[in-house]
Every structure is written in C-alpha cells, then in structure tokens.
Design a protein around this motif. Structure first.
Motif, PDB file in Angstrom:
ATOM      1  N   ALA A  94       0.838  -1.206   0.000  1.00 22.69           N
ATOM      2  CA  ALA A  94       0.000   0.000   0.000  1.00 22.69           C
ATOM      3  C   ALA A  94       0.868   1.249   0.000  1.00 22.69           C
ATOM      4  CB  ALA A  94      -0.907  -0.009   1.227  1.00 22.69           C
ATOM      5  N   MET A 139      -3.281  -3.135  -6.406  1.00 23.48           N
ATOM      6  CA  MET A 139      -3.953  -3.014  -5.112  1.00 23.48           C
ATOM      7  C   MET A 139      -5.128  -3.972  -5.077  1.00 23.48           C
ATOM      8  SD  MET A 139      -4.298  -2.208  -2.061  1.00 23.48           S
ATOM      9  CE  MET A 139      -2.634  -1.566  -2.056  1.00 23.48           C
ATOM     10  N   THR A 192      -6.811   2.138  -3.089  1.00 22.07           N
ATOM     11  CA  THR A 192      -6.468   1.544  -1.783  1.00 22.07           C
ATOM     12  C   THR A 192      -7.462   2.001  -0.717  1.00 22.07           C
ATOM     13  OG1 THR A 192      -4.152   1.631  -2.442  1.00 22.07           O
ATOM     14  CG2 THR A 192      -4.606   1.283  -0.088  1.00 22.07           C
ATOM     15  N   GLY A 250      -9.026  -1.459  -1.403  1.00 21.29           N
ATOM     16  CA  GLY A 250      -7.995  -2.251  -0.700  1.00 21.29           C
ATOM     17  C   GLY A 250      -8.346  -2.390   0.771  1.00 21.29           C
ATOM     18  N   SER A 251      -8.648  -1.256   1.399  1.00 20.44           N
ATOM     19  CA  SER A 251      -9.043  -1.258   2.819  1.00 20.44           C
ATOM     20  C   SER A 251     -10.519  -1.575   2.990  1.00 20.44           C
ATOM     21  CB  SER A 251      -8.771   0.132   3.430  1.00 20.44           C
ATOM     22  OG  SER A 251      -7.389   0.400   3.433  1.00 20.44           O
TER      23      SER A 251
END
Ligand SMILES: NC(=O)C1=CN([C@@H]2O[C@H](COP(=O)(O)OP(=O)(O)OC[C@H]3O[C@@H](n4cnc5c(N)ncnc54)[C@H](OP(=O)(O)O)[C@@H]3O)[C@@H](O)[C@H]2O)C=CC1
Ligand SMILES: O=C(O)[C@@H]1CCC=N1
Length: 259
Positions: free
Chosen positions: A89, A109, A160, A164-165
C-alpha cells in the motif's frame, strides 16, 4: 512462466491460493515464517537460497515499512523481460525503483476477498512496462476477481482507500450491525445469519440491478414505515455520509504517507 512471491502473509497467501490455478505459471515463495502453502509451490526461508534462478515476475507482498530493508538485491533474480509487481500500500514506483534499480514495475492493489475469487484489484503500470507484462499481471489478477486499470499513480492510492481497505470497513459495519441485532435479543448465531445474509442479499441484488442504490433503498422504504425510522436514525442528519468521506480520506492520507 516463473513468479517469485516475496512475503506470503494474509494478502500474498490469498493471491497465491488463486494464482496456482494458472497452469502456465510456477510459483516460488520467500518468507521466513509462511506455513501451509499450496501444493507445487516452492518455499525458501531466505533469499540466498534462490541461487542464480531468474523469474518473469517478482511480486512484493511484504509490509510497506519493510520495502527499503528487504528489497535491495532482489533485482538480480529478475529475468531480462521480467517485471516487478507490488501490492504494498502506498509504496510508489519511484520508491520501488530506488530499492531495485530501473526495473519495470506494476503496482497492484488487491483486496482480501481475492481469497475466494471475489476481490477487486486496481492496477497501475509504471513507465517501463510492456504490453506483455501488463497482460501477464492482469490475467493473474483476474484469477482473484475483477481488475481496474488506472492511468495515474495517485489513483491507485485512492483505490487503496476505497477497495484495498474496503473489506475492513465492511467487516466493521457488519460487526456493529451484528452487535445491534444481539442487543435486540437474538443469539450471536441468529444475529450473524440475519445480518450477513441481509448484507449479502442486498449487495447481490444491487450488483444485478440497473437501478441506482438510492432507488433500491427507496424500494425498501415505506412512507412512515420501519425502514424510514431506521434510516432517519442512521443518516437523517448526514452523519454517515460525512463519516464515509472521513474514512476513505483517512485511508488515502495514510497511503500518501507511505509513498
Ligand atoms: N491485508 C490486506 O487486506 C491487504 C494488504 N496489502 C498489502 O500487502 C502487503 C502484505 O500485507 P499483509 O499480507 O496484510 O501482511 P502480512 O504481515 O500478513 O504478510 C507479510 C508477510 O511478509 C513476511 N515477511 C516479513 N519479512 C520478510 C522478508 N524479509 N522476506 C520475505 N517475507 C517477509 C511476513 O512474515 P512474518 O509474519 O514472519 O513477519 C508475512 O508473512 C502489504 O504491503 C499491504 O499493504 C494490499 C492489499 C490488501
Ligand atoms: O491496511 C493496510 O495498510 C493494507 C492495505 C490495504 C488493506 N490492508
């Protein structure tokens, strides 16, 4: 085609579990502690054990904070037409190249539902990447779910923050929703089934629909009914809207710090 995975923890391991379904690739892992790798994957505890072997793809899946310490020296394992794929990241192409030299880099990602083939991955190709390198990485990532190319590096940090999160936000929302169901008197097992099946059903319905999620929300909401009462409490004053903006902004700001 030969791929080397540096770091096989939660995300690297999830991807590897999907990638091994690609018969044209073979996989080697370097990780000091990894356990229970899929069949046919070679595991080395230390980079030195790789000898003089060369790889078509070297995937970086260690924590961003370890990049500068771990990566220098790995460039010697990259074949002449090889490329580096990094899932770290924030960590920029420039930072990866300062650790590895002037190599081809694709930043990826992914997110954790990749483990069941239902992830979504953002992809950004650095300036040295060839079309063959792009399509090789893309087809691997398609084993893990859908892919979205972005053409500026900053957009990958925004991917991200959103995707991603994202599973972390979803799990936290589900956790608090389950707690609320328990507070209404359901057992943990009942609350988990009610909440997760409601979330899964609603999301799948939205995916299959051409309607906006706002329209779908309205189709649940009877005038002066129960949903209206719940939604007024949930976001009547816009607090949830603001909270989602702050959430994604905080994650993006952290990605920028990790560049
Ligand atoms: N988790 C997620 O949902 C996502 C993570 N990412 C990115 O993936 C990367 C990995 O994250 P995650 O999988 O969560 O973290 P983990 O800590 O689970 O995985 C990292 C792995 O790297 C290993 N490792 C540590 N040092 C070395 C070394 N010198 N050489 C080889 N391997 C080493 C770790 O071993 P040990 O445990 O023994 O230290 C661990 O197995 C990060 O850069 C993160 O930003 C991207 C998208 C989503
Ligand atoms: O939390 C993190 O930093 C990593 C990147 C995206 C998901 N997990």
């Amino acid at each position: 085609m030969k791929a080397l995975l540096i770091g096989c923890g939660k995300m690297g391991g999830a991807l590897l579990g999907r990638w091994v379904k690609s018969p044209e690739w073979s996989f080697t892992v370097v990780d000091p502690m990894a356990q229970d790798l899929p069949d046919d994957v070679r595991l080395f505890r230390d980079r030195e054990e790789l000898g003089s072997e060369l790889f078509d793809l070297v995937i970086v899946a260690v924590k961003p904070q370890l990049i500068d310490a771990v990566l220098p020296g790995y460039e010697q394992y990259l074949g002449a037409t090889g490329c580096v794929g990094s899932i770290a990241a924030g960590c920029s192409v420039a930072r990866l190249q300062s650790a590895l030299g002037d190599v081809s880099v694709i930043r990826i990602m992914p997110n954790l539902p990749a483990s069941i083939g239902q992830g979504v991955s953002g992809l950004f190709a650095g300036p040295k990447c060839t079309p063959a390198q792009r399509s090789g990485v893309e087809s691997l990532m398609q084993q893990a779910g859908t892919t979205v190319w972005v053409d500026e590096e900053d957009a990958l940090d925004r991917v991200t923050a959103v995707a991603g999160s994202g599973p972390g936000y979803v799990f936290e929302i589900a956790r608090t929703y389950i707690e609320a169901a328990e507070a209404l008197g359901f057992t943990t097992a009942q609350a988990r089934a009610l909440v997760l099946d409601t979330m899964a059903g609603a999301v799948e319905m939205a995916r299959r629909s051409d309607e906006s999620v706002e329209t779908l929300r309205n189709s649940v909401t009877s005038k002066n009914g129960t949903t209206q009462a719940g939604l007024d409490a949930l976001n009547g004053d816009g607090t949830l809207t603001e909270l989602m903006r702050r959430t994604t902004r905080a994650a993006y700001d952290r990605a920028v710090e990790l560049r």
